[in-house]
Design an enzyme around this catalytic site. Sequence first.
Site, PDB file in Angstrom:
ATOM      1  N   SER A 200       0.836  -1.194   0.000  1.00 30.68           N
ATOM      2  CA  SER A 200       0.000   0.000   0.000  1.00 30.68           C
ATOM      3  C   SER A 200       0.879   1.256   0.000  1.00 30.68           C
ATOM      4  O   SER A 200       1.694   1.436  -0.908  1.00 30.68           O
ATOM      5  CB  SER A 200      -0.968  -0.058   1.179  1.00 30.68           C
ATOM      6  N   ASP A 308      -8.812  -5.834  -5.747  1.00 29.61           N
ATOM      7  CA  ASP A 308      -8.464  -4.818  -4.758  1.00 29.61           C
ATOM      8  C   ASP A 308      -9.348  -3.588  -4.967  1.00 29.61           C
ATOM      9  O   ASP A 308      -9.253  -2.916  -6.001  1.00 29.61           O
ATOM     10  CB  ASP A 308      -6.989  -4.444  -4.902  1.00 29.61           C
ATOM     11  N   HIS A 339      -7.052  -6.248  -1.107  1.00 30.41           N
ATOM     12  CA  HIS A 339      -5.893  -5.475  -0.640  1.00 30.41           C
ATOM     13  C   HIS A 339      -5.142  -6.299   0.408  1.00 30.41           C
ATOM     14  O   HIS A 339      -5.156  -5.988   1.606  1.00 30.41           O
ATOM     15  CB  HIS A 339      -6.393  -4.157  -0.062  1.00 30.41           C
TER      16      HIS A 339
END
Length: 632
Positions: A200, A308, A339
């Site tokens: 991320s 995601d 994610h």
Amino acid sequence: MVRARRLLALPAALALTATAAVAGAGAGAADEPGVVVADGVTQPVFGYDDAIRERVFITSPYDSDGDGVVDVIAVDIMRPAASDQGLKVPVIMDPSPYYSTLGRGNESELKLDQDGDGLLDRWPLFYDNYFVPRGYAIVLMDMIGTNNSTGCPTTGDVSDNLSPKVVVDWLNGRIPGVDANGDEVVADWHNGRTGLIGKSYDGTLANATAASGVDGLTTIVPISAISSWYDYTRSNGVVTRGNNYPSSLSNTVTNPARREHCRPVRDVLAATDGDETGDYTPFWQVRDYNPDAGKVKASVFVVHGLNDENVRPDQFSKWWYELAENDVPRKLWLTQTGHIDPFDFRRAEWVDELHRWFDYWLQDIDNGIMDEPIADVERAPDVWDEYNDWPVPGARETRLWLRPSTTTAGRLSVTPNRPSDPVLSFVDDPAQRETAMITNELAVQPSRLAYVSEPLTAPLHISGTPTVTLNASVSTTDTNLGAILVDYGPAVRVQRAGDGVVTGTVEDCWGETATWGGFAEDACYRQVAKRVAETEREVVTKGIVDAVNLNDYGTVTPLVPGRSYTMGFPLLPEDYVFPEGHRIGVIIVGSYRDYGSQTDPNRATITVDPLRTLIELPIVGGRPAAVAAGLR
């Protein structure tokens, strides 16, 4: 809680050779005393409980908070004790804004100094436990404005982007660093190679640093990472994450005690992000790394979830396409989860693959990993296919015309539509949910157009980025447009809930353990399983566009009501096989609130002419494969 420990003990023969490199290491590794290589990978011959821990403060060139004092970046380092005795070690660095706020990993681990001596006792994630015994240094970097670093977070501006570059420069002796007493610290133990890894925001910092072209950055492993903050918060001109998102995220990652100090920085972010138009402005240009892919000198191992919904997969694909165009050495894993870190969707295989990747690029060990297939794609829950490239070789853009009908859903055909085919209209419904859009797919509904194939006579594989083109007119000066590609047919699929995984109670362990400051630091984590169920349909991919941004996301051009426009826009990238017997659906809508986008208040009537109205699918095998599957 039950723990299942993975044994890391060496065979007796290897344990006796722990002071010399063995056959199989590259030239660089062979010159490093103490490194042991077997089966193409480094072995855990160095201590963990006696590893050197230190904190270094590095002066950056940035003044992110505008207080007249340049920002200082704090890094926590763990390295083998042998690195103080002549062993030169590479660095694996995880740069992050989250070490004191949201934490890292599935269990939200924070940095922890239990006894207050200025040295970490809790090291988030397994990297230190696993790689330090194998001859690596681990560096956990606090992004500017977070944890022990000074300044304020700027959500993708230069001070954020290049925080890791500052550390790479220090590692390579180009700028100074000091300890807590102000005494100079040099990384004379470093072998000159650094890898960045992270999920991320952490992986986003890795992308940004690689795009700077900094010398000494050898590889990056961006996991579910951003390559363009504009595309993260927008989609083809539509604001998708709400107003003032950069300011909101900056507040989230700032230490609570410093949030008031950083308020003016957040106010500037909110005032200049351009939410009013959704345009691509200079604010977003500095936050877009794709144009600088030609500067990348590091190899890149990309990992991303095709489902995601946080960092959507166009973030990896646009970056990947640019890396390929510039012949950057690369590798790719695509999963059907959301994610999620690969440690939590394919754990054992990930640890082994990451180990080999870092050994190859950072320890100079020729273990053959670059001779293997480039792309691993999860085809069904925990079923993986390998390919020599991505998109899969043989994928060709194939036109499927959206053939209209007034009494039922339209059809998909490789044959162009005719001028005599009916013109269809629908009314944008900003309140319409995705479930209503894709169910009752054969029925005519007032707020969508549906086109559904006959049952496929053979599997059909798409790999790449689909695009939709509509020849349409609108009753107002603006509207949103959305498109959804659907697989209609029963199958066991990874579910969207919980990003497709469920965390269990049994732990397994991936490295060594030590006790510092009265705290047991280990690499034991809860096992994670796929969340699966048999369902009747699957949203394969989707996309949206703001029609006033059709030609240039930096310029708003109001529509002329009633005028015909060619409206083309991409869907999210995908790699998917439609099974034989299933039907392919294409759903056209106006506003698409479940995409996370701002809905359009105009409630426009959208009229679609069949000429030049089609979807282009990247079909493996191209048009012949489509025909063989019954799309005639």
